[in-house]
Motif scaffolding. Structure first.
Motif, PDB file in Angstrom:
ATOM      1  N   MET A   1       6.589   4.706  -2.410  1.00 44.44           N
ATOM      2  CA  MET A   1       5.427   5.180  -2.035  1.00 44.44           C
ATOM      3  C   MET A   1       4.972   3.544  -1.541  1.00 44.44           C
ATOM      4  O   MET A   1       5.292   2.575  -1.707  1.00 44.44           O
ATOM      5  N   SER A   2       4.563   3.832  -0.074  1.00 47.70           N
ATOM      6  CA  SER A   2       4.421   2.476   0.878  1.00 47.70           C
ATOM      7  C   SER A   2       3.410   1.792   0.752  1.00 47.70           C
ATOM      8  O   SER A   2       1.985   2.834   0.590  1.00 47.70           O
ATOM      9  N   PRO A   3       3.204   0.257   0.633  1.00 47.24           N
ATOM     10  CA  PRO A   3       1.719  -0.246   1.081  1.00 47.24           C
ATOM     11  C   PRO A   3       0.332   0.345   2.105  1.00 47.24           C
ATOM     12  O   PRO A   3      -0.040   0.044   2.176  1.00 47.24           O
ATOM     13  N   THR A   4       1.467   0.833   3.346  1.00 49.11           N
ATOM     14  CA  THR A   4       0.328   1.925   4.206  1.00 49.11           C
ATOM     15  C   THR A   4      -0.646   3.416   3.830  1.00 49.11           C
ATOM     16  O   THR A   4      -1.011   4.248   4.701  1.00 49.11           O
ATOM     17  N   SER A   5       0.019   3.337   2.224  1.00 45.58           N
ATOM     18  CA  SER A   5      -0.638   4.732   2.337  1.00 45.58           C
ATOM     19  C   SER A   5      -1.881   4.706   1.896  1.00 45.58           C
ATOM     20  O   SER A   5      -2.440   3.918   1.593  1.00 45.58           O
ATOM     21  N   PRO A   6      -2.846   5.531   2.016  1.00 49.92           N
ATOM     22  CA  PRO A   6      -4.263   6.252   2.003  1.00 49.92           C
ATOM     23  C   PRO A   6      -4.824   5.744   0.748  1.00 49.92           C
ATOM     24  O   PRO A   6      -6.057   5.480   0.039  1.00 49.92           O
ATOM     25  N   LYS A   7      -4.323   5.892  -0.061  1.00 51.68           N
ATOM     26  CA  LYS A   7      -4.061   6.038  -1.938  1.00 51.68           C
ATOM     27  C   LYS A   7      -3.601   4.369  -2.282  1.00 51.68           C
ATOM     28  O   LYS A   7      -2.689   4.134  -2.246  1.00 51.68           O
ATOM     29  N   ALA A   8      -4.755   3.166  -3.014  1.00 51.47           N
ATOM     30  CA  ALA A   8      -4.429   1.882  -2.863  1.00 51.47           C
ATOM     31  C   ALA A   8      -5.412   1.734  -4.426  1.00 51.47           C
ATOM     32  O   ALA A   8      -5.970   2.661  -4.200  1.00 51.47           O
ATOM     33  N   PHE A   9      -4.866   0.989  -4.800  1.00 49.54           N
ATOM     34  CA  PHE A   9      -5.234   0.198  -5.763  1.00 49.54           C
ATOM     35  C   PHE A   9      -4.817  -0.633  -6.052  1.00 49.54           C
ATOM     36  O   PHE A   9      -4.322  -1.800  -6.745  1.00 49.54           O
ATOM     37  N   PRO A  10      -6.220  -1.995  -5.633  1.00 51.84           N
ATOM     38  CA  PRO A  10      -5.904  -3.279  -5.294  1.00 51.84           C
ATOM     39  C   PRO A  10      -6.685  -3.569  -7.026  1.00 51.84           C
ATOM     40  O   PRO A  10      -7.676  -3.259  -7.924  1.00 51.84           O
ATOM     41  N   VAL A  11      -5.720  -4.662  -7.506  1.00 45.80           N
ATOM     42  CA  VAL A  11      -6.142  -5.245  -8.882  1.00 45.80           C
ATOM     43  C   VAL A  11      -6.453  -6.918  -9.015  1.00 45.80           C
ATOM     44  O   VAL A  11      -5.022  -7.186  -8.105  1.00 45.80           O
ATOM     45  N   SER A  12      -6.838  -6.842  -9.189  1.00 45.26           N
ATOM     46  CA  SER A  12      -7.496  -8.410  -9.469  1.00 45.26           C
ATOM     47  C   SER A  12      -7.251  -9.990 -10.668  1.00 45.26           C
ATOM     48  O   SER A  12      -6.667  -8.786 -11.306  1.00 45.26           O
ATOM     49  N   TRP A  13      -7.022 -10.324 -10.310  1.00 41.74           N
ATOM     50  CA  TRP A  13      -6.771 -11.300 -11.170  1.00 41.74           C
ATOM     51  C   TRP A  13      -6.868 -11.110 -12.602  1.00 41.74           C
ATOM     52  O   TRP A  13      -6.605 -11.086 -13.949  1.00 41.74           O
ATOM     53  N   ASP A  14      -8.768 -10.773 -12.772  1.00 40.86           N
ATOM     54  CA  ASP A  14      -9.020 -10.588 -13.624  1.00 40.86           C
ATOM     55  C   ASP A  14      -8.926  -9.104 -14.398  1.00 40.86           C
ATOM     56  O   ASP A  14      -8.961  -9.136 -15.558  1.00 40.86           O
ATOM     57  N   GLN A  15      -9.060  -8.341 -13.604  1.00 43.97           N
ATOM     58  CA  GLN A  15      -8.517  -6.747 -13.755  1.00 43.97           C
ATOM     59  C   GLN A  15      -7.636  -7.309 -14.777  1.00 43.97           C
ATOM     60  O   GLN A  15      -6.500  -6.041 -16.073  1.00 43.97           O
TER      61      GLN A  15
END
Length: 168
Positions: A1-15
């Motif tokens: 899966m590439s980072p251009t995928s429309p399904k993104a799951f960004p994770v912050s440092w806190d999370q």
């Protein structure tokens, strides 16, 4: 899966920190563990947090490169094997050893390490369906076609609303 995928799951440092502590909470009853082996590089940060929470001091790494260009998983290379001091723990096959990674994606990396330490307990913060059978404990499962943006890969930038990003 590439980072251009429309399904993104960004994770912050806190999370990520909260998720690592949740992993440690789940692992607390799975031990006892005498040592941690983190799969680098992604397993370094969760291993540090879990080691603190479980009061483990013997921490080692196994260095495996799989994402050579941050876009596609390529051929796996073992850059550094597990230290003999870890192989001496427990039964010599991983009993009492906790193996940690940030993500199990295809399971290919976990398979290589499981071959090295077949009796170890494998944990990841995040899991995708293809890799999930190779680990024992995880916190959050995402779909196979989701790209996880870890906090060490991101900077501050505008995020389009989900509806705008999924036109079609």
């Amino acid at each position: 899966m590439s980072p251009t995928s429309p399904k993104a799951f960004p994770v912050s440092w806190d999370q990520f920190h909260r998720d690592c502590r949740a992993l440690a909470w789940r692992l607390a009853s799975a031990g006892p563990f005498e040592a941690i082996v983190c799969i680098t590089r992604g397993g370094l940060v969760p291993a540090a947090i879990v080691a603190r929470e479980l009061d483990l001091r013997l921490i080692e790494s196994v260095c495996i490169a799989s994402y050579h260009d941050y876009k596609n998983q390529g051929d796996l290379q073992v850059l550094k094997d597990i230290a003999p001091s870890i192989k001496a723990v427990g039964d010599g096959q991983g009993k009492g050893v906790l193996v940690i990674d940030d993500l199990t994606d295809t399971g290919k990396t976990a398979k290589i390490v499981r071959d090295m330490l077949p009796n170890a307990h494998f944990a990841a913060v995040y899991a995708k369906p293809a890799g999930r059978p190779l680990i024992d404990t995880f916190v959050t499962e995402v779909s196979q076609d989701t790209w996880i943006y870890f906090p060490w890969d991101m900077g501050l930038a505008y995020q389009a609303p989900i509806r705008e990003g999924s036109a079609g």
